[in-house]
Design an enzyme around this catalytic site. Structure first.
Site, mmCIF file in Angstrom:
data_model
loop_
_atom_site.group_PDB
_atom_site.id
_atom_site.type_symbol
_atom_site.label_atom_id
_atom_site.label_comp_id
_atom_site.label_asym_id
_atom_site.label_seq_id
_atom_site.Cartn_x
_atom_site.Cartn_y
_atom_site.Cartn_z
ATOM 1 N N ASP A 1 0.924 -1.238 -0.077
ATOM 2 C CA ASP A 1 -0.035 -0.066 -0.023
ATOM 3 C C ASP A 1 0.794 1.298 0.073
ATOM 4 O OD1 ASP A 1 0.589 0.114 2.615
ATOM 5 O OD2 ASP A 1 -1.090 -0.302 3.533
ATOM 6 N N SER A 2 0.377 2.359 -0.308
ATOM 7 C CA SER A 2 1.060 3.479 -0.395
ATOM 8 C C SER A 2 1.666 4.191 0.795
ATOM 9 C CB SER A 2 0.014 4.642 -1.302
ATOM 10 O OG SER A 2 -0.995 5.198 -0.203
ATOM 11 N N GLY A 3 1.092 3.925 2.159
ATOM 12 C CA GLY A 3 1.769 4.433 3.426
ATOM 13 C C GLY A 3 0.602 5.600 3.634
ATOM 14 N N GLY A 4 -0.335 5.911 2.843
ATOM 15 C CA GLY A 4 -0.988 7.292 3.059
ATOM 16 C C GLY A 4 -1.953 7.208 4.168
ATOM 17 N N PHE A 5 -2.639 5.840 4.586
ATOM 18 C CA PHE A 5 -3.424 5.667 5.527
ATOM 19 C C PHE A 5 -2.561 5.660 6.842
ATOM 20 C CE2 PHE A 5 -5.521 2.759 8.401
ATOM 21 C CZ PHE A 5 -6.886 3.458 8.539
ATOM 22 N N GLN B 1 -11.693 7.408 -3.841
ATOM 23 C CA GLN B 1 -12.091 7.857 -2.705
ATOM 24 C C GLN B 1 -13.575 8.452 -2.648
ATOM 25 O OE1 GLN B 1 -10.860 7.363 0.421
ATOM 26 N NE2 GLN B 1 -9.029 6.610 -0.050
ATOM 27 N N GLY C 1 -10.928 4.016 1.690
ATOM 28 C CA GLY C 1 -11.780 4.800 2.569
ATOM 29 C C GLY C 1 -12.833 4.100 3.157
ATOM 30 N N ASP D 1 -7.802 -7.243 1.641
ATOM 31 C CA ASP D 1 -6.859 -7.600 2.853
ATOM 32 C C ASP D 1 -7.346 -7.094 3.905
ATOM 33 O OD1 ASP D 1 -5.263 -4.722 3.917
ATOM 34 O OD2 ASP D 1 -6.351 -4.371 2.008
#
Length: 377
Positions: free
Chosen positions: A93-97, A191, A218, A268
């Site tokens: 995953d991108s790390g944003g969350f 989103q 989201g 996931d």
């Protein structure tokens, strides 16, 4: 990039789909559940157990891996698969969350999000370009665009601002991904919170940008299941039918079953291993809390008909003892039992779609969960 498609749709039963996603490290059968190895490890499990349980692909987390041990170090050691010993496909995953939920003193701008590590307070900047760079250094088969995930409930204006920013960051992520090696994929993320028109606008914008696959982000952040399913129904019809669809961070077996019925291919969640560490087993009868005193004298296994050896071999009384005593073995056994159940569920879903009897499978699973755990004889 959008001219290359690595996904083969093999069949469908209603909206439910079965397919194959070909990656540099192997084929992923869909619908697929990805166990979460956040920091390059599956908590309480060896990789061979994850593979033996039936998982084709696992998930790693960009935020945690960039903080420790570092993306450049992993790249120098041969990439995430060689570093961890998992030789199959990986999605990062991108790390944003995690930045939004874990990092300290974060500050968001059009350019990037700056934050301090929750580990030692070191300052970092994560932009769409840096997120893609980190994921390329890790060598994951599937990378995710950087997005902003807003926790629900939220104001309409906040949801719209984050959705529009995520679309712009998706375009930048795609440009940054253009130098990736052939066969590696980038997924965009829709989103829009719980606002139908924003979800549709996000999906259309994401499709216009063009990705190898499409994720719905989201959700599963505290909203009722009915809201989550309604948002899936808004997004899925807009997405290309020949590309994989990924519902991020989901979830319970019931959530997965209902999302598959609405055309989702990939999932996931940390729930199987996290709940296992807290004494809960997932079964075809629903969740079973092994810390409950009613299991203390029960010699039966969790499910004697299970295909997984630990599920049908260990007595409930012994598992109860391990949980109450705080023994590490209890968390390990319940984690593998849960991962195996999730993979059994996905295997059953794929077979049912292939055979054209998904509706019957869905009703039978619902009925078994509703009936609950089998009482002692």
């Amino acid at each position: 990039m959008t001219s290359v498609n690595y996904f083969e749709l093999q069949g469908r039963d209603g909206e439910a789909r079965v397919g194959r996603l070909t990656t540099p490290h192997g084929v992923v059968r869909t619908p697929a559940f990805m166990p979460v190895g956040t920091a390059g490890a599956m908590k309480g499990m060896h990789w061979r157990e994850v593979r033996d349980a039936g998982a084709d692909i696992v998930l790693g987390n960009t935020y945690h891996l960039m903080l420790r041990p570092g993306a450049e170090r992993i790249a120098a050691l041969g990439g995430l698969q060689r570093f961890t010993g998992w030789n199959g496909p990986m999605l990062t995953d991108s790390g944003g969350f995690q930045v939004m939920s874990l990092a300290q003193l974060r500050k968001l701008s059009e350019r990037a999000v700056t934050f301090r590590s929750h580990i030692d307070g070191t300052s970092y900047e994560l932009s769409p370009e840096r997120s893609i760079e980190v994921q390329r250094l890790l060598g994951s088969d599937i990378a995710m665009q950087l997005d902003e995930c807003v926790r629900l409930p939220a104001e309409h204006s906040d949801i719209e601002r984050a959705m529009q920013l995520s679309l712009r960051w998706g375009e930048r992520s795609k440009r940054a991904f253009e130098k990736a090696a052939p066969g590696h994929m980038l997924f965009g993320i829709a989103q829009g919170g719980d606002v139908p028109e924003l979800r549709r606008a996000s999906a259309r914008g994401m499709v216009d940008t063009g990705f190898h696959g499409y994720a719905i982000g989201g959700l599963a952040v505290g909203e009722p299941q009915a809201v989550m399913l309604a948002m899936i129904e808004e997004v899925v019809p807009i997405l290309p039918s020949d590309r994989p669809r990924y519902l991020m961070g989901v979830g319970t077996p019931a959530d997965i079953l209902e999302a598959v019925a609405r055309g989702v291919d990939m999932f996931d969640c940390v729930m199987p291993t996290r709940n296992g560490r807290h004494g809960v087993a997932f079964t075809r009868f629903g969740p079973v809390n092994l810390s409950n005193a009613r299991h203390a004298d029960d010699p039966r296994p969790i499910d004697e008909e299970s295909s997984w050896p630990s599920t049908r071999s260990y007595a409930r009384a012994y598992l109860h003892h391990l949980v109450k005593a705080g023994e590490t073995l209890g968390a390990m056994l319940l984690s593998e039992i849960n991962i195996a159940y999730y993979q059994d569920l996905m295997r059953g879903i794929r077979e049912a779609i292939t055979q054209g009897c998904f509706a019957q499978f869905r009703e039978r699973a619902r009925a078994d969960w509703a009936r609950g755990d089998i009482a002692p004889r």
